[in-house]
Write a protein that holds these residues in place. Structure first.
Motif, short mmCIF file in Angstrom:
data_model
loop_
_atom_site.label_atom_id
_atom_site.label_comp_id
_atom_site.label_asym_id
_atom_site.label_seq_id
_atom_site.Cartn_x
_atom_site.Cartn_y
_atom_site.Cartn_z
N ARG A 57 34.76 39.53 51.57
CA ARG A 57 36.16 39.81 51.23
C ARG A 57 37.11 39.46 52.37
NH1 ARG A 57 33.74 44.92 49.04
NH2 ARG A 57 33.57 44.59 46.79
N TYR A 116 37.02 53.38 45.52
CA TYR A 116 37.32 52.87 44.18
C TYR A 116 36.08 52.30 43.49
CZ TYR A 116 42.27 53.20 45.55
OH TYR A 116 43.51 53.64 45.97
N PHE A 148 33.98 49.83 44.19
CA PHE A 148 33.87 48.38 44.08
C PHE A 148 32.42 47.90 44.22
CE2 PHE A 148 38.21 46.24 45.09
CZ PHE A 148 38.86 47.11 44.23
N ASP A 149 31.60 48.68 44.89
CA ASP A 149 30.26 48.20 45.28
C ASP A 149 29.14 49.07 44.72
OD1 ASP A 149 31.32 46.06 46.82
OD2 ASP A 149 31.80 47.46 48.42
N GLN A 164 38.73 39.60 46.46
CA GLN A 164 38.55 41.00 46.82
C GLN A 164 37.61 41.71 45.86
OE1 GLN A 164 39.91 42.42 49.86
NE2 GLN A 164 39.93 40.18 49.97
N TYR A 165 37.68 41.36 44.59
CA TYR A 165 36.79 41.98 43.59
C TYR A 165 35.43 41.27 43.52
CZ TYR A 165 40.54 44.88 41.68
OH TYR A 165 41.52 45.82 41.50
N LYS A 203 44.90 54.00 41.37
CA LYS A 203 44.48 53.18 42.51
C LYS A 203 45.63 52.33 43.07
CE LYS A 203 39.76 52.61 40.70
NZ LYS A 203 39.93 53.48 39.52
N ARG A 222 34.63 38.41 42.13
CA ARG A 222 34.40 37.98 40.75
C ARG A 222 33.72 36.62 40.75
NH1 ARG A 222 40.35 39.99 39.36
NH2 ARG A 222 39.90 42.12 38.65
N ASN A 259 42.95 38.08 44.60
CA ASN A 259 42.39 39.25 43.90
C ASN A 259 40.95 39.03 43.50
OD1 ASN A 259 45.01 40.21 44.12
ND2 ASN A 259 45.07 41.02 42.05
N ASP A 260 40.62 37.84 43.00
CA ASP A 260 39.24 37.57 42.60
C ASP A 260 38.29 37.64 43.79
OD1 ASP A 260 39.91 37.28 39.95
OD2 ASP A 260 40.06 35.09 40.04
N TYR A 310 40.36 45.25 50.47
CA TYR A 310 39.39 46.31 50.22
C TYR A 310 38.14 46.00 51.03
CZ TYR A 310 37.04 50.06 47.69
OH TYR A 310 36.39 51.24 47.37
#
Length: 553
Positions: free
Chosen positions: A315, A540, A542-543, A99-100, A358, A102, A96-97, A522
Protein backbone atom coordinates in the motif's frame (compact mmCIF):
# COMPACT_ATOMS: atom_id res chain seq x y z
CA UNK A 1 -3.01 4.32 -18.99
CA UNK A 2 0.55 3.74 -20.16
CA UNK A 3 2.63 6.67 -21.34
CA UNK A 4 3.53 7.03 -25.02
CA UNK A 5 7.11 7.68 -24.11
CA UNK A 6 7.28 4.35 -22.31
CA UNK A 7 5.68 2.54 -25.29
CA UNK A 8 8.20 4.08 -27.71
CA UNK A 9 11.06 3.01 -25.47
CA UNK A 10 9.67 -0.50 -25.34
CA UNK A 11 9.61 -0.63 -29.14
CA UNK A 12 13.18 0.60 -29.34
CA UNK A 13 14.34 -1.96 -26.81
CA UNK A 14 12.43 -4.67 -28.70
CA UNK A 15 14.50 -3.81 -31.74
CA UNK A 16 17.68 -4.19 -29.70
CA UNK A 17 16.52 -7.58 -28.52
CA UNK A 18 15.93 -8.65 -32.12
CA UNK A 19 19.42 -7.59 -33.16
CA UNK A 20 20.95 -9.46 -30.25
CA UNK A 21 18.82 -12.51 -30.98
CA UNK A 22 19.98 -12.68 -34.61
CA UNK A 23 23.59 -12.20 -33.55
CA UNK A 24 23.69 -15.21 -31.29
CA UNK A 25 22.27 -17.56 -33.87
CA UNK A 26 21.67 -21.01 -32.51
CA UNK A 27 23.04 -20.40 -29.01
CA UNK A 28 21.52 -22.79 -26.50
CA UNK A 29 19.42 -21.40 -23.64
CA UNK A 30 20.88 -21.72 -20.17
CA UNK A 31 19.07 -22.87 -17.06
CA UNK A 32 17.89 -20.74 -14.14
CA UNK A 33 20.32 -22.90 -12.14
CA UNK A 34 23.14 -21.14 -13.99
CA UNK A 35 22.01 -17.82 -12.51
CA UNK A 36 21.48 -18.56 -8.82
CA UNK A 37 21.35 -14.89 -7.75
CA UNK A 38 18.60 -14.12 -10.26
CA UNK A 39 16.68 -17.24 -9.28
CA UNK A 40 16.95 -16.45 -5.58
CA UNK A 41 15.67 -12.91 -6.11
CA UNK A 42 12.86 -14.17 -8.33
CA UNK A 43 11.71 -16.50 -5.56
CA UNK A 44 11.97 -13.65 -3.05
CA UNK A 45 9.75 -11.43 -5.19
CA UNK A 46 7.26 -14.25 -5.55
CA UNK A 47 7.29 -14.84 -1.80
CA UNK A 48 6.55 -11.18 -1.08
CA UNK A 49 3.44 -11.15 -3.26
CA UNK A 50 2.35 -14.54 -1.93
CA UNK A 51 2.60 -13.19 1.62
CA UNK A 52 0.58 -10.14 0.58
CA UNK A 53 -2.07 -12.52 -0.81
CA UNK A 54 -2.61 -10.33 -3.85
CA UNK A 55 -3.58 -13.06 -6.32
CA UNK A 56 -4.16 -16.82 -5.90
CA UNK A 57 -2.46 -17.75 -9.17
CA UNK A 58 0.69 -15.84 -8.26
CA UNK A 59 0.81 -17.71 -4.96
CA UNK A 60 0.35 -21.00 -6.79
CA UNK A 61 3.11 -20.22 -9.28
CA UNK A 62 5.48 -19.24 -6.47
CA UNK A 63 4.70 -22.47 -4.63
CA UNK A 64 5.45 -24.51 -7.76
CA UNK A 65 8.73 -22.66 -8.34
CA UNK A 66 10.10 -23.27 -4.83
CA UNK A 67 8.73 -26.75 -4.03
CA UNK A 68 11.28 -29.51 -4.55
CA UNK A 69 8.87 -31.79 -6.38
CA UNK A 70 7.75 -29.13 -8.89
CA UNK A 71 10.77 -26.79 -9.20
CA UNK A 72 11.92 -26.42 -12.80
CA UNK A 73 12.95 -23.86 -15.37
CA UNK A 74 9.39 -23.86 -16.65
CA UNK A 75 8.06 -23.06 -13.16
CA UNK A 76 10.54 -20.21 -12.76
CA UNK A 77 9.64 -18.88 -16.21
CA UNK A 78 5.95 -18.99 -15.36
CA UNK A 79 6.56 -17.12 -12.10
CA UNK A 80 8.57 -14.37 -13.78
CA UNK A 81 5.99 -13.91 -16.54
CA UNK A 82 3.25 -13.79 -13.93
CA UNK A 83 5.09 -11.10 -11.96
CA UNK A 84 5.52 -9.02 -15.09
CA UNK A 85 1.79 -9.25 -15.82
CA UNK A 86 0.92 -8.40 -12.23
CA UNK A 87 3.02 -5.23 -12.09
CA UNK A 88 1.68 -4.15 -15.45
CA UNK A 89 -1.82 -4.47 -14.03
CA UNK A 90 -0.79 -2.66 -10.83
CA UNK A 91 0.31 0.33 -12.90
CA UNK A 92 -3.30 0.79 -14.06
CA UNK A 93 -4.83 0.82 -10.55
CA UNK A 94 -6.19 3.93 -8.88
CA UNK A 95 -5.04 5.16 -5.50
CA UNK A 96 -8.08 3.65 -3.77
CA UNK A 97 -7.66 0.29 -5.50
CA UNK A 98 -4.05 0.14 -4.31
CA UNK A 99 -5.03 0.87 -0.72
CA UNK A 100 -7.71 -1.83 -0.82
CA UNK A 101 -5.34 -4.17 -2.72
CA UNK A 102 -8.00 -4.90 -5.32
CA UNK A 103 -5.82 -7.27 -7.29
CA UNK A 104 -7.50 -10.64 -6.88
CA UNK A 105 -8.98 -10.40 -10.37
CA UNK A 106 -5.86 -9.08 -12.10
CA UNK A 107 -5.39 -10.25 -15.67
CA UNK A 108 -2.19 -12.31 -15.62
CA UNK A 109 -2.34 -13.41 -19.23
CA UNK A 110 0.94 -14.09 -20.98
CA UNK A 111 2.39 -11.37 -23.19
CA UNK A 112 4.32 -12.47 -26.27
CA UNK A 113 6.95 -9.75 -25.87
CA UNK A 114 7.64 -10.91 -22.28
CA UNK A 115 8.13 -14.47 -23.48
CA UNK A 116 10.50 -13.39 -26.26
CA UNK A 117 12.54 -11.29 -23.84
CA UNK A 118 12.77 -14.11 -21.34
CA UNK A 119 13.89 -16.55 -24.03
CA UNK A 120 16.64 -14.20 -25.14
CA UNK A 121 17.69 -13.39 -21.56
CA UNK A 122 18.10 -17.13 -20.96
CA UNK A 123 20.29 -17.52 -24.02
CA UNK A 124 22.47 -14.61 -22.91
CA UNK A 125 22.41 -15.68 -19.25
CA UNK A 126 21.09 -12.26 -18.38
CA UNK A 127 17.89 -13.11 -16.53
CA UNK A 128 19.00 -10.87 -13.70
CA UNK A 129 18.06 -7.74 -15.65
CA UNK A 130 14.48 -8.96 -15.99
CA UNK A 131 14.24 -9.85 -12.31
CA UNK A 132 15.79 -6.59 -11.21
CA UNK A 133 13.24 -4.66 -13.26
CA UNK A 134 10.47 -6.26 -11.18
CA UNK A 135 11.77 -5.06 -7.83
CA UNK A 136 9.30 -2.52 -6.37
CA UNK A 137 10.56 0.71 -4.87
CA UNK A 138 10.01 -0.25 -1.24
CA UNK A 139 11.94 1.90 1.21
CA UNK A 140 14.34 -0.05 3.45
CA UNK A 141 14.00 -2.96 1.05
CA UNK A 142 16.99 -4.93 2.33
CA UNK A 143 15.73 -4.59 5.90
CA UNK A 144 12.25 -5.64 4.76
CA UNK A 145 13.71 -8.81 3.26
CA UNK A 146 15.64 -9.50 6.46
CA UNK A 147 12.54 -9.05 8.61
CA UNK A 148 10.44 -11.28 6.36
CA UNK A 149 13.14 -13.95 6.40
CA UNK A 150 13.37 -13.88 10.17
CA UNK A 151 9.61 -14.01 10.68
CA UNK A 152 9.20 -16.88 8.23
CA UNK A 153 11.97 -18.83 9.93
CA UNK A 154 9.90 -18.68 13.11
CA UNK A 155 6.65 -19.89 11.54
CA UNK A 156 7.29 -23.51 12.47
CA UNK A 157 8.01 -22.66 16.10
CA UNK A 158 5.32 -23.37 18.65
CA UNK A 159 3.42 -20.14 19.20
CA UNK A 160 0.84 -20.89 21.88
CA UNK A 161 -1.56 -18.25 23.12
CA UNK A 162 -0.28 -16.51 26.24
CA UNK A 163 -3.32 -14.51 27.23
CA UNK A 164 -4.24 -15.04 30.86
CA UNK A 165 -4.72 -12.57 33.68
CA UNK A 166 -3.44 -9.00 33.46
CA UNK A 167 0.18 -8.79 34.63
CA UNK A 168 1.78 -5.73 36.25
CA UNK A 169 5.39 -4.93 37.07
CA UNK A 170 6.55 -6.57 40.31
CA UNK A 171 4.08 -9.46 40.11
CA UNK A 172 5.16 -13.09 40.03
CA UNK A 173 3.21 -15.36 37.68
CA UNK A 174 3.93 -18.45 35.59
CA UNK A 175 3.06 -16.60 32.35
CA UNK A 176 5.92 -14.12 32.88
CA UNK A 177 8.58 -16.56 31.70
CA UNK A 178 6.97 -17.30 28.29
CA UNK A 179 6.22 -13.58 27.84
CA UNK A 180 9.90 -12.84 28.33
CA UNK A 181 10.85 -15.47 25.77
CA UNK A 182 8.25 -14.17 23.31
CA UNK A 183 9.70 -10.66 23.55
CA UNK A 184 13.17 -12.06 22.88
CA UNK A 185 11.92 -13.75 19.73
CA UNK A 186 10.24 -10.55 18.56
CA UNK A 187 13.35 -8.46 19.21
CA UNK A 188 12.06 -6.33 22.09
CA UNK A 189 14.46 -7.91 24.57
CA UNK A 190 18.04 -9.13 24.05
CA UNK A 191 18.47 -12.85 23.64
CA UNK A 192 20.30 -14.80 26.30
CA UNK A 193 24.09 -14.98 26.06
CA UNK A 194 24.26 -12.82 22.96
CA UNK A 195 26.02 -9.60 22.09
CA UNK A 196 24.18 -7.14 19.81
CA UNK A 197 23.77 -9.33 16.71
CA UNK A 198 21.70 -8.81 13.61
CA UNK A 199 18.47 -10.75 13.35
CA UNK A 200 19.60 -12.48 10.16
CA UNK A 201 22.83 -12.85 8.17
CA UNK A 202 23.59 -10.21 5.57
CA UNK A 203 22.19 -10.89 2.14
CA UNK A 204 24.95 -11.65 -0.40
CA UNK A 205 25.74 -8.76 -2.67
CA UNK A 206 24.93 -9.42 -6.30
CA UNK A 207 27.81 -8.44 -8.60
CA UNK A 208 27.35 -5.81 -11.24
CA UNK A 209 26.64 -7.21 -14.71
CA UNK A 210 28.61 -6.00 -17.67
CA UNK A 211 25.66 -5.98 -20.08
CA UNK A 212 22.52 -4.06 -19.19
CA UNK A 213 19.29 -4.98 -20.94
CA UNK A 214 15.94 -3.32 -20.52
CA UNK A 215 12.90 -5.47 -19.74
CA UNK A 216 10.37 -4.92 -22.47
CA UNK A 217 6.89 -5.57 -21.16
CA UNK A 218 7.89 -4.69 -17.61
CA UNK A 219 6.62 -1.33 -16.33
CA UNK A 220 9.54 1.00 -16.76
CA UNK A 221 10.99 2.23 -13.49
CA UNK A 222 9.38 -0.26 -11.12
CA UNK A 223 12.72 -0.15 -9.38
CA UNK A 224 12.96 3.63 -9.31
CA UNK A 225 15.56 5.03 -7.00
CA UNK A 226 14.07 6.31 -3.78
CA UNK A 227 15.11 9.86 -4.45
CA UNK A 228 13.30 9.99 -7.78
CA UNK A 229 9.82 9.66 -6.25
CA UNK A 230 8.23 10.11 -9.54
CA UNK A 231 7.74 10.18 -12.87
CA UNK A 232 7.60 7.02 -14.76
CA UNK A 233 4.16 6.32 -16.07
CA UNK A 234 3.79 2.68 -15.11
CA UNK A 235 5.69 2.57 -11.88
CA UNK A 236 4.74 3.22 -8.29
CA UNK A 237 6.73 5.65 -6.17
CA UNK A 238 7.00 4.29 -2.66
CA UNK A 239 6.44 6.69 0.19
CA UNK A 240 7.01 4.32 3.04
CA UNK A 241 10.30 6.20 3.23
CA UNK A 242 8.20 9.13 4.44
CA UNK A 243 8.00 7.40 7.77
CA UNK A 244 11.69 6.74 8.06
CA UNK A 245 13.38 8.66 10.81
CA UNK A 246 10.05 9.82 12.22
CA UNK A 247 8.98 6.81 14.25
CA UNK A 248 10.36 5.96 17.67
CA UNK A 249 13.19 3.47 17.76
CA UNK A 250 12.02 0.15 19.10
CA UNK A 251 15.17 -1.81 18.35
CA UNK A 252 17.11 -3.46 21.12
CA UNK A 253 20.85 -2.84 21.02
CA UNK A 254 22.46 -4.88 23.72
CA UNK A 255 26.20 -4.52 24.12
CA UNK A 256 26.53 -6.61 27.23
CA UNK A 257 25.99 -10.27 27.92
CA UNK A 258 22.74 -11.28 29.54
CA UNK A 259 22.35 -14.22 31.83
CA UNK A 260 19.56 -16.41 33.18
CA UNK A 261 17.19 -14.70 35.56
CA UNK A 262 17.32 -15.84 39.14
CA UNK A 263 13.52 -15.68 39.26
CA UNK A 264 12.15 -16.21 35.73
CA UNK A 265 8.54 -15.80 36.88
CA UNK A 266 9.12 -12.32 38.33
CA UNK A 267 8.01 -9.34 36.24
CA UNK A 268 11.18 -7.31 36.80
CA UNK A 269 12.46 -3.97 35.53
CA UNK A 270 14.22 -5.40 32.45
CA UNK A 271 11.07 -7.15 31.32
CA UNK A 272 9.10 -3.94 31.83
CA UNK A 273 11.51 -2.12 29.48
CA UNK A 274 10.90 -4.79 26.85
CA UNK A 275 7.12 -4.62 27.29
CA UNK A 276 7.15 -0.85 26.92
CA UNK A 277 9.18 -1.11 23.70
CA UNK A 278 6.72 -3.67 22.42
CA UNK A 279 3.72 -1.50 23.30
CA UNK A 280 5.25 1.56 21.68
CA UNK A 281 5.78 -0.10 18.32
CA UNK A 282 2.27 -1.54 18.35
CA UNK A 283 0.57 1.77 19.11
CA UNK A 284 -0.62 0.65 22.57
CA UNK A 285 -0.72 2.53 25.85
CA UNK A 286 2.90 2.46 27.01
CA UNK A 287 2.37 1.61 30.67
CA UNK A 288 4.12 -1.75 31.08
CA UNK A 289 0.82 -3.43 32.00
CA UNK A 290 0.22 -6.62 30.04
CA UNK A 291 -3.52 -6.56 29.36
CA UNK A 292 -5.82 -7.76 26.56
CA UNK A 293 -4.41 -5.52 23.80
CA UNK A 294 -0.79 -6.35 24.63
CA UNK A 295 -1.63 -10.04 24.82
CA UNK A 296 -3.39 -9.87 21.44
CA UNK A 297 -0.23 -8.65 19.74
CA UNK A 298 2.01 -11.02 21.71
CA UNK A 299 -0.13 -13.87 20.40
CA UNK A 300 0.01 -12.69 16.77
CA UNK A 301 2.03 -15.33 14.95
CA UNK A 302 5.21 -14.58 12.98
CA UNK A 303 3.55 -15.61 9.71
CA UNK A 304 0.62 -13.25 10.30
CA UNK A 305 3.08 -10.47 11.12
CA UNK A 306 4.94 -11.10 7.86
CA UNK A 307 1.69 -10.98 5.91
CA UNK A 308 0.43 -7.80 7.57
CA UNK A 309 3.77 -6.10 7.01
CA UNK A 310 3.94 -7.12 3.36
CA UNK A 311 0.36 -6.02 2.60
CA UNK A 312 1.03 -2.62 4.13
CA UNK A 313 4.27 -2.28 2.18
CA UNK A 314 2.28 -2.87 -1.00
CA UNK A 315 0.00 0.00 0.00
CA UNK A 316 2.97 2.34 0.33
CA UNK A 317 3.22 2.28 -3.47
CA UNK A 318 0.56 4.94 -3.54
CA UNK A 319 1.18 6.91 -6.69
CA UNK A 320 3.09 7.11 -9.92
CA UNK A 321 3.91 10.73 -9.22
CA UNK A 322 4.22 12.70 -6.00
CA UNK A 323 4.61 16.43 -5.57
CA UNK A 324 7.38 17.69 -3.34
CA UNK A 325 4.95 18.81 -0.62
CA UNK A 326 1.94 16.84 0.61
CA UNK A 327 0.02 15.73 3.66
CA UNK A 328 -0.12 12.07 4.68
CA UNK A 329 -2.78 10.77 7.09
CA UNK A 330 -2.25 7.15 8.13
CA UNK A 331 -5.70 6.06 9.30
CA UNK A 332 -4.92 3.02 11.53
CA UNK A 333 -1.93 4.84 13.05
CA UNK A 334 -4.09 7.86 13.98
CA UNK A 335 -1.30 10.11 12.78
CA UNK A 336 -0.65 12.84 10.24
CA UNK A 337 2.61 14.01 8.67
CA UNK A 338 3.23 17.09 6.54
CA UNK A 339 6.10 17.04 4.04
CA UNK A 340 7.71 20.06 2.43
CA UNK A 341 10.26 19.28 -0.27
CA UNK A 342 10.02 15.64 0.88
CA UNK A 343 11.14 16.58 4.40
CA UNK A 344 8.72 16.21 7.30
CA UNK A 345 7.97 19.63 8.81
CA UNK A 346 4.92 18.82 10.95
CA UNK A 347 3.33 15.77 12.52
CA UNK A 348 0.24 15.45 14.64
CA UNK A 349 -2.07 12.95 16.27
CA UNK A 350 -5.46 12.68 14.61
CA UNK A 351 -8.86 11.16 15.32
CA UNK A 352 -10.50 9.12 12.55
CA UNK A 353 -13.91 7.58 11.94
CA UNK A 354 -15.17 4.65 13.94
CA UNK A 355 -15.80 1.34 12.20
CA UNK A 356 -19.47 2.12 11.49
CA UNK A 357 -18.53 5.49 9.95
CA UNK A 358 -15.14 4.89 8.43
CA UNK A 359 -12.78 7.59 7.27
CA UNK A 360 -12.31 6.79 3.58
CA UNK A 361 -8.95 6.32 1.94
CA UNK A 362 -8.58 9.07 -0.61
CA UNK A 363 -6.24 11.19 -2.67
CA UNK A 364 -7.41 14.80 -2.61
CA UNK A 365 -6.23 18.38 -2.08
CA UNK A 366 -6.75 20.98 0.63
CA UNK A 367 -8.09 24.02 -1.21
CA UNK A 368 -9.31 26.30 1.60
CA UNK A 369 -8.77 27.02 5.26
CA UNK A 370 -11.99 28.05 7.00
CA UNK A 371 -11.58 30.11 10.18
CA UNK A 372 -14.29 29.71 12.81
CA UNK A 373 -16.37 27.38 10.65
CA UNK A 374 -20.03 26.65 11.34
CA UNK A 375 -20.96 23.00 11.32
CA UNK A 376 -23.67 21.93 8.93
CA UNK A 377 -24.69 18.65 10.50
CA UNK A 378 -24.85 15.78 7.96
CA UNK A 379 -28.28 14.22 7.65
CA UNK A 380 -26.96 10.82 8.75
CA UNK A 381 -25.63 12.24 12.03
CA UNK A 382 -28.75 14.32 12.52
CA UNK A 383 -31.07 11.31 12.17
CA UNK A 384 -28.96 8.75 14.01
CA UNK A 385 -27.48 10.81 16.83
CA UNK A 386 -29.21 14.13 17.42
CA UNK A 387 -32.94 13.62 16.74
CA UNK A 388 -33.21 10.73 19.27
CA UNK A 389 -31.70 13.07 21.88
CA UNK A 390 -34.28 15.76 21.13
CA UNK A 391 -37.16 13.52 22.16
CA UNK A 392 -35.58 13.26 25.61
CA UNK A 393 -33.93 16.66 25.83
CA UNK A 394 -35.25 19.46 23.54
CA UNK A 395 -32.89 21.93 25.22
CA UNK A 396 -29.90 20.14 23.72
CA UNK A 397 -30.07 22.31 20.59
CA UNK A 398 -29.71 25.61 22.44
CA UNK A 399 -26.97 24.37 24.77
CA UNK A 400 -24.85 23.17 21.85
CA UNK A 401 -25.28 26.38 19.86
CA UNK A 402 -27.33 24.86 17.02
CA UNK A 403 -29.71 26.65 14.70
CA UNK A 404 -32.68 24.85 13.16
CA UNK A 405 -33.12 25.90 9.53
CA UNK A 406 -35.54 25.37 6.69
CA UNK A 407 -35.71 26.94 3.24
CA UNK A 408 -36.81 30.30 4.68
CA UNK A 409 -34.36 30.69 7.56
CA UNK A 410 -34.26 29.93 11.29
CA UNK A 411 -37.15 27.84 12.62
CA UNK A 412 -38.36 28.82 16.14
CA UNK A 413 -38.18 26.17 18.82
CA UNK A 414 -41.92 25.98 19.43
CA UNK A 415 -42.50 25.03 15.78
CA UNK A 416 -39.91 22.25 15.40
CA UNK A 417 -40.58 20.92 18.91
CA UNK A 418 -44.35 20.71 18.36
CA UNK A 419 -43.84 18.92 15.06
CA UNK A 420 -41.49 16.48 16.72
CA UNK A 421 -43.91 15.78 19.55
CA UNK A 422 -46.81 15.25 17.13
CA UNK A 423 -44.86 12.63 15.19
CA UNK A 424 -44.10 14.80 12.21
CA UNK A 425 -40.37 14.05 12.32
CA UNK A 426 -37.56 16.56 11.96
CA UNK A 427 -37.38 17.67 8.29
CA UNK A 428 -35.01 20.53 9.08
CA UNK A 429 -31.34 21.27 8.66
CA UNK A 430 -29.13 21.81 11.69
CA UNK A 431 -26.19 24.17 11.84
CA UNK A 432 -23.88 24.75 14.78
CA UNK A 433 -22.71 28.34 15.20
CA UNK A 434 -18.94 29.04 15.44
CA UNK A 435 -17.57 29.31 18.93
CA UNK A 436 -15.46 27.64 21.56
CA UNK A 437 -17.82 24.68 21.77
CA UNK A 438 -18.16 24.15 18.01
CA UNK A 439 -17.52 20.57 16.93
CA UNK A 440 -15.17 21.85 14.21
CA UNK A 441 -13.11 24.02 16.54
CA UNK A 442 -11.35 27.05 15.08
CA UNK A 443 -10.28 25.57 11.72
CA UNK A 444 -11.67 23.50 8.91
CA UNK A 445 -9.56 22.27 5.98
CA UNK A 446 -11.80 21.95 2.96
CA UNK A 447 -11.46 19.06 0.51
CA UNK A 448 -13.57 18.99 -2.65
CA UNK A 449 -15.43 15.66 -2.40
CA UNK A 450 -18.98 14.37 -2.46
CA UNK A 451 -18.78 12.61 0.92
CA UNK A 452 -18.53 15.77 3.06
CA UNK A 453 -15.21 14.51 4.45
CA UNK A 454 -12.60 17.03 5.57
CA UNK A 455 -10.01 17.73 8.27
CA UNK A 456 -10.81 20.03 11.17
CA UNK A 457 -9.95 21.21 14.65
CA UNK A 458 -11.86 20.07 17.75
CA UNK A 459 -12.52 21.40 21.26
CA UNK A 460 -12.27 17.86 22.68
CA UNK A 461 -8.51 17.93 23.19
CA UNK A 462 -8.43 15.13 25.74
CA UNK A 463 -9.38 12.53 23.13
CA UNK A 464 -5.96 12.83 21.50
CA UNK A 465 -4.41 11.17 24.54
CA UNK A 466 -6.16 7.87 23.87
CA UNK A 467 -4.29 5.05 22.15
CA UNK A 468 -7.39 4.08 20.11
CA UNK A 469 -8.73 7.13 18.32
CA UNK A 470 -11.32 5.79 15.88
CA UNK A 471 -14.00 8.01 17.39
CA UNK A 472 -15.34 10.40 14.76
CA UNK A 473 -18.16 10.19 12.23
CA UNK A 474 -15.74 10.02 9.31
CA UNK A 475 -13.93 13.35 9.25
CA UNK A 476 -10.38 13.69 10.56
CA UNK A 477 -9.82 15.77 13.69
CA UNK A 478 -6.31 17.24 13.84
CA UNK A 479 -4.53 17.97 17.11
CA UNK A 480 -2.11 20.36 15.39
CA UNK A 481 -4.79 22.17 13.39
CA UNK A 482 -3.46 25.65 14.11
CA UNK A 483 0.07 24.74 13.02
CA UNK A 484 -1.31 23.22 9.82
CA UNK A 485 -3.38 26.34 9.08
CA UNK A 486 -0.40 28.60 9.64
CA UNK A 487 1.79 26.50 7.32
CA UNK A 488 -0.81 26.49 4.56
CA UNK A 489 -1.21 30.29 4.65
CA UNK A 490 2.27 31.38 5.74
CA UNK A 491 3.11 32.84 2.31
CA UNK A 492 -0.21 34.69 2.08
CA UNK A 493 -0.87 36.15 5.54
CA UNK A 494 1.35 37.33 8.37
CA UNK A 495 1.20 35.81 11.84
CA UNK A 496 -0.72 38.78 13.27
CA UNK A 497 -3.35 38.53 10.53
CA UNK A 498 -3.72 34.78 11.09
CA UNK A 499 -4.21 35.34 14.82
CA UNK A 500 -6.76 38.08 14.17
CA UNK A 501 -8.80 35.85 11.87
CA UNK A 502 -8.98 33.18 14.55
CA UNK A 503 -9.91 35.49 17.44
CA UNK A 504 -12.51 37.47 15.47
CA UNK A 505 -15.04 34.68 15.85
CA UNK A 506 -16.26 35.34 12.32
CA UNK A 507 -16.34 32.70 9.62
CA UNK A 508 -13.78 33.39 6.88
CA UNK A 509 -12.86 31.20 3.92
CA UNK A 510 -9.24 31.69 2.80
CA UNK A 511 -8.19 30.05 -0.44
CA UNK A 512 -4.85 28.24 -0.33
CA UNK A 513 -2.59 29.70 -3.02
CA UNK A 514 -1.29 26.26 -3.99
CA UNK A 515 -3.66 23.44 -3.01
CA UNK A 516 -1.88 20.86 -0.88
CA UNK A 517 -2.09 17.22 -2.03
CA UNK A 518 -3.51 14.96 0.67
CA UNK A 519 -3.25 11.18 0.92
CA UNK A 520 -5.35 9.30 3.43
CA UNK A 521 -3.71 5.87 3.54
CA UNK A 522 -4.28 2.61 5.35
CA UNK A 523 -0.90 1.30 6.54
CA UNK A 524 -1.21 -0.98 9.54
CA UNK A 525 2.45 -1.98 9.31
CA UNK A 526 5.75 -0.37 8.29
CA UNK A 527 9.46 -0.37 9.06
CA UNK A 528 10.89 2.28 11.34
CA UNK A 529 14.18 4.08 10.68
CA UNK A 530 15.99 1.22 12.43
CA UNK A 531 14.35 -1.43 10.24
CA UNK A 532 12.18 -2.73 13.09
CA UNK A 533 8.52 -3.42 12.19
CA UNK A 534 5.73 -1.30 13.65
CA UNK A 535 2.13 -2.49 13.64
CA UNK A 536 -1.29 -1.04 14.32
CA UNK A 537 -4.71 -2.61 14.83
CA UNK A 538 -6.61 -3.36 11.64
CA UNK A 539 -9.46 -1.08 12.70
CA UNK A 540 -11.43 -1.39 9.45
CA UNK A 541 -10.66 -5.08 8.84
CA UNK A 542 -8.81 -4.59 5.58
CA UNK A 543 -6.62 -7.64 6.20
CA UNK A 544 -8.93 -10.34 7.50
CA UNK A 545 -9.08 -13.89 6.12
CA UNK A 546 -5.60 -14.01 4.60
CA UNK A 547 -4.57 -17.29 2.98
CA UNK A 548 -1.46 -19.06 4.25
CA UNK A 549 0.97 -19.18 1.29
CA UNK A 550 2.77 -22.17 2.81
CA UNK A 551 -0.36 -24.29 3.06
CA UNK A 552 -1.10 -26.89 0.40
CA UNK A 553 -3.57 -25.70 -2.19
Amino acid sequence: MMDRKWIKKCRAVSGLWLVLYLSIGSALASSWQDEPAARQQLHQLGLELALADVHPRLTEWWQQAVATESASDAADDRLLLGLQSFWRYWATLSFNDRQYLRTQKADLSLVAADQDNLRLAGQLKRRWQLVQGLTPNFANYLQLQQQLTYLIEQRDFAWPGLRTATVRPGERLAVVEPIRERLRLLGDMPKLMEVDTALVPDVDTVPELDIELDSTGVPEGVALSEEAFSASNATSASVSSLLRGNIGNAAVNSTSLTSEFSDPQLYDAKLEEGVRRFQQRHGLTVDGVIGPQTYAWLDTSPLTRAQLLMRSMMRTLISDELSSSYLLVNIPEYHMRLYQNQVMVLESNVIVGRDTRKTPVMANKITNVVFNPPWNVPRSILNKDIVPKLYRDPGYIERQGFEVLDGEGVVPRFIWQRRLEEGGGFPYRLRQRPGRGSALGAYKFHLPNSDAIYLHDTPSRGLFGRDSRDLSSGCVRVEGAEQLANWLLQDQLGSSRLAALKTSGKTRWIKVAKPLPLFMVYWSGWLGADGVPHYRNDIYKFDRGLKNPFAAG
